[in-house]
Design a protein around this motif. Structure first.
Motif, PDB file in Angstrom:
ATOM      1  N   GLN A  57       2.304   2.986   0.845  1.00 33.07           N
ATOM      2  CA  GLN A  57       1.466   3.031   2.030  1.00 33.07           C
ATOM      3  C   GLN A  57       0.599   1.776   2.180  1.00 33.07           C
ATOM      4  O   GLN A  57       0.050   1.528   3.261  1.00 33.07           O
ATOM      5  CB  GLN A  57       0.569   4.275   1.994  1.00 33.07           C
ATOM      6  CG  GLN A  57       1.307   5.598   2.053  1.00 33.07           C
ATOM      7  CD  GLN A  57       1.944   5.863   3.413  1.00 33.07           C
ATOM      8  OE1 GLN A  57       1.542   5.258   4.419  1.00 33.07           O
ATOM      9  NE2 GLN A  57       2.922   6.753   3.451  1.00 33.07           N
ATOM     10  N   ASP A  58       0.468   0.984   1.112  1.00 32.83           N
ATOM     11  CA  ASP A  58      -0.337  -0.239   1.191  1.00 32.83           C
ATOM     12  C   ASP A  58       0.247  -1.245   2.183  1.00 32.83           C
ATOM     13  O   ASP A  58      -0.477  -2.120   2.667  1.00 32.83           O
ATOM     14  CB  ASP A  58      -0.441  -0.895  -0.193  1.00 32.83           C
ATOM     15  CG  ASP A  58      -1.248  -0.052  -1.169  1.00 32.83           C
ATOM     16  OD1 ASP A  58      -2.167   0.655  -0.721  1.00 32.83           O
ATOM     17  OD2 ASP A  58      -0.941  -0.080  -2.384  1.00 32.83           O
ATOM     18  N   TRP A  59       1.530  -1.133   2.506  1.00 33.87           N
ATOM     19  CA  TRP A  59       2.139  -2.079   3.442  1.00 33.87           C
ATOM     20  C   TRP A  59       1.664  -1.859   4.879  1.00 33.87           C
ATOM     21  O   TRP A  59       1.940  -2.681   5.761  1.00 33.87           O
ATOM     22  CB  TRP A  59       3.659  -1.989   3.363  1.00 33.87           C
ATOM     23  CG  TRP A  59       4.187  -2.665   2.127  1.00 33.87           C
ATOM     24  CD1 TRP A  59       4.641  -2.054   1.000  1.00 33.87           C
ATOM     25  CD2 TRP A  59       4.284  -4.063   1.906  1.00 33.87           C
ATOM     26  NE1 TRP A  59       5.015  -2.998   0.070  1.00 33.87           N
ATOM     27  CE2 TRP A  59       4.814  -4.250   0.614  1.00 33.87           C
ATOM     28  CE3 TRP A  59       3.981  -5.194   2.662  1.00 33.87           C
ATOM     29  CZ2 TRP A  59       5.046  -5.503   0.063  1.00 33.87           C
ATOM     30  CZ3 TRP A  59       4.215  -6.455   2.113  1.00 33.87           C
ATOM     31  CH2 TRP A  59       4.737  -6.594   0.834  1.00 33.87           C
ATOM     32  N   PHE A  68       3.966  -5.162   9.334  1.00 33.68           N
ATOM     33  CA  PHE A  68       4.555  -3.882   8.942  1.00 33.68           C
ATOM     34  C   PHE A  68       3.748  -2.686   9.444  1.00 33.68           C
ATOM     35  O   PHE A  68       4.175  -1.539   9.289  1.00 33.68           O
ATOM     36  CB  PHE A  68       4.684  -3.802   7.410  1.00 33.68           C
ATOM     37  CG  PHE A  68       5.753  -4.706   6.856  1.00 33.68           C
ATOM     38  CD1 PHE A  68       7.057  -4.630   7.315  1.00 33.68           C
ATOM     39  CD2 PHE A  68       5.455  -5.621   5.865  1.00 33.68           C
ATOM     40  CE1 PHE A  68       8.041  -5.449   6.804  1.00 33.68           C
ATOM     41  CE2 PHE A  68       6.430  -6.448   5.337  1.00 33.68           C
ATOM     42  CZ  PHE A  68       7.740  -6.367   5.809  1.00 33.68           C
ATOM     43  N   ASN A  69       2.596  -2.934  10.026  1.00 33.27           N
ATOM     44  CA  ASN A  69       1.774  -1.843  10.547  1.00 33.27           C
ATOM     45  C   ASN A  69       2.509  -1.128  11.678  1.00 33.27           C
ATOM     46  O   ASN A  69       3.223  -1.743  12.475  1.00 33.27           O
ATOM     47  CB  ASN A  69       0.440  -2.403  11.051  1.00 33.27           C
ATOM     48  CG  ASN A  69      -0.554  -1.314  11.384  1.00 33.27           C
ATOM     49  OD1 ASN A  69      -0.491  -0.705  12.445  1.00 33.27           O
ATOM     50  ND2 ASN A  69      -1.474  -1.081  10.462  1.00 33.27           N
ATOM     51  N   GLN A 127       9.600  -5.098  12.695  1.00 32.21           N
ATOM     52  CA  GLN A 127       9.237  -4.720  11.329  1.00 32.21           C
ATOM     53  C   GLN A 127       8.217  -3.594  11.286  1.00 32.21           C
ATOM     54  O   GLN A 127       7.812  -3.168  10.205  1.00 32.21           O
ATOM     55  CB  GLN A 127       8.673  -5.933  10.577  1.00 32.21           C
ATOM     56  CG  GLN A 127       9.676  -7.063  10.389  1.00 32.21           C
ATOM     57  CD  GLN A 127       9.059  -8.269   9.696  1.00 32.21           C
ATOM     58  OE1 GLN A 127       7.846  -8.475   9.731  1.00 32.21           O
ATOM     59  NE2 GLN A 127       9.891  -9.074   9.063  1.00 32.21           N
ATOM     60  N   ALA A 128       7.787  -3.102  12.421  1.00 33.30           N
ATOM     61  CA  ALA A 128       6.755  -2.066  12.488  1.00 33.30           C
ATOM     62  C   ALA A 128       7.173  -0.834  11.705  1.00 33.30           C
ATOM     63  O   ALA A 128       8.333  -0.411  11.745  1.00 33.30           O
ATOM     64  CB  ALA A 128       6.479  -1.696  13.947  1.00 33.30           C
ATOM     65  N   CYS A 129       6.197  -0.264  10.948  1.00 33.70           N
ATOM     66  CA  CYS A 129       6.416   0.930  10.112  1.00 33.70           C
ATOM     67  C   CYS A 129       7.506   0.697   9.067  1.00 33.70           C
ATOM     68  O   CYS A 129       8.234   1.626   8.697  1.00 33.70           O
ATOM     69  CB  CYS A 129       6.786   2.143  10.973  1.00 33.70           C
ATOM     70  SG  CYS A 129       5.359   2.952  11.709  1.00 33.70           S
TER      71      CYS A 129
END
Length: 330
Positions: A223-225, A231-232, A239-241
């Motif tokens: 979850q740190d990403w 990556f949010n 690249q989201a999620c």
């Protein structure tokens, strides 16, 4: 006509020798302390008869100062000499291989380019370059010192080995004493690597190697990403999620080409569904478990390194003593 006599004094026997004035003079011989008699072939240690002058006439005219300027070693010392040469030769080749790997890494990542030369100090490949350069240089000193019987090279080798042993012991003591502070510093460094993953190629390389090697994802968890801008889940990019491909259980997906998108969308899944695609555990807890499980192996490697250095030190010291002893016999 009365025959004239010429009186000659022997420099070795101190006795008077008579002969014709027209006879050939004896050859001039250097003082015996400049030679090592064991290296002169065919020399009789106790000349008698016609050789009472100290040196045979027939052999004297073939002598040359360079022939006897070298000292000899006994059979055991010769074995130690060549053993030391091949011992250092092995580590010289190993040092060159490490140096080649480091140079290849710098050129492959274009770290020596003019626009990236300012970041060279943080490149992990620089460690391989320095380690290979030091190892090959020290081993070369040992090879040359043993082969050419050069005590100066052997003394430099001994000094370098002692310096490295002191640094290694101090490093081990500091690491054990400050292990908690080092763990906190490592956690901060990994957090910075997650935040700047796409901005720094070196951090991206290090993070991928750590995650793939330790089979982990993120700092404390995958979850740190979410803290990464790209990556949010609110990011508009593709690249989201998602997480990097180094977090995936099977980044090749049973193929031969890396699937860089294998971790996309996993941050939006439930843990039960995500665990079949990526690693859920963070790298800091996984690293702590790895160190606890491999403490014995790490200690063995450290002891093995110290034994190698002590062996090189003993060989170099023994050779210096043998060379000094051989010179005293001349």
């Amino acid at each position: 006509m009365r025959e004239k006599r010429l009186t000659v004094f022997s420099p070795f026997r101190g006795r008077e020798i008579g002969g014709d004035e027209t006879s050939a003079l004896l050859p001039k011989v250097n003082p015996p302390h400049l030679f090592c008699p064991s290296n002169v072939q065919g020399l009789s240690p106790n000349p008698t008869g016609e050789e009472e002058m100290g040196w045979p006439r027939k052999q004297a005219r073939h002598w040359h100062p360079l022939q006897t300027a070298y000292h000899s070693l006994d059979s055991f010392s010769s074995c130690v000499k060549y053993l030391s040469f091949f011992w250092n030769l092995v580590f010289f080749v190993a040092g060159l291989l490490i140096l080649a790997i480091g140079i290849w890494g710098l050129f492959h990542k274009e770290s020596l380019a003019s626009e990236r030369i300012t970041y060279l100090g943080s490149d992990p490949m620089l460690f391989f370059v320095l380690a290979g350069l030091v190892a090959s240089t020290m081993s070369l000193l040992g090879c040359l010192g043993a082969l050419f019987e050069n005590t100066c090279f052997l003394k430099l080798l001994c000094g370098g080995i002692i310096t490295f042993m002191i640094m290694e012991v101090l490093g081990a003591i500091i690491f054990f004493s400050l292990r908690h502070q080092i763990k906190a510093s490592l956690q901060d460094s990994l957090t910075a690597a997650v935040l700047r993953y796409q901005d720094d190629a070196d951090l991206q390389f290090i993070m991928n190697e750590i995650q793939a090697g330790l089979q982990c994802c993120g700092v404390e968890s995958y979850q740190d990403w979410k803290t990464n801008l790209y990556f949010n889940c609110s990011s508009p990019g593709v690249q989201a999620c998602g997480v990097p491909s180094s977090c995936c259980l099977d980044p090749l997906e049973n193929g031969t080409i890396l699937n860089s998108q294998c971790g996309f969308g996993t941050l939006g899944l439930e843990e039960f569904a995500a665990q079949s695609i990526i690693y859920l555990g963070g790298c800091v807890p996984q690293l702590s478990r790895w160190l606890d499980d491999h403490t014995g192996a790490i200690s063995s490697y450290f002891v093995f390194l110290i034994v190698i250095e002590i062996g090189s030190l003993l060989l170099a010291t023994k050779l210096q003593a043998d060379f000094a002893f051989a010179k005293t016999r001349c």
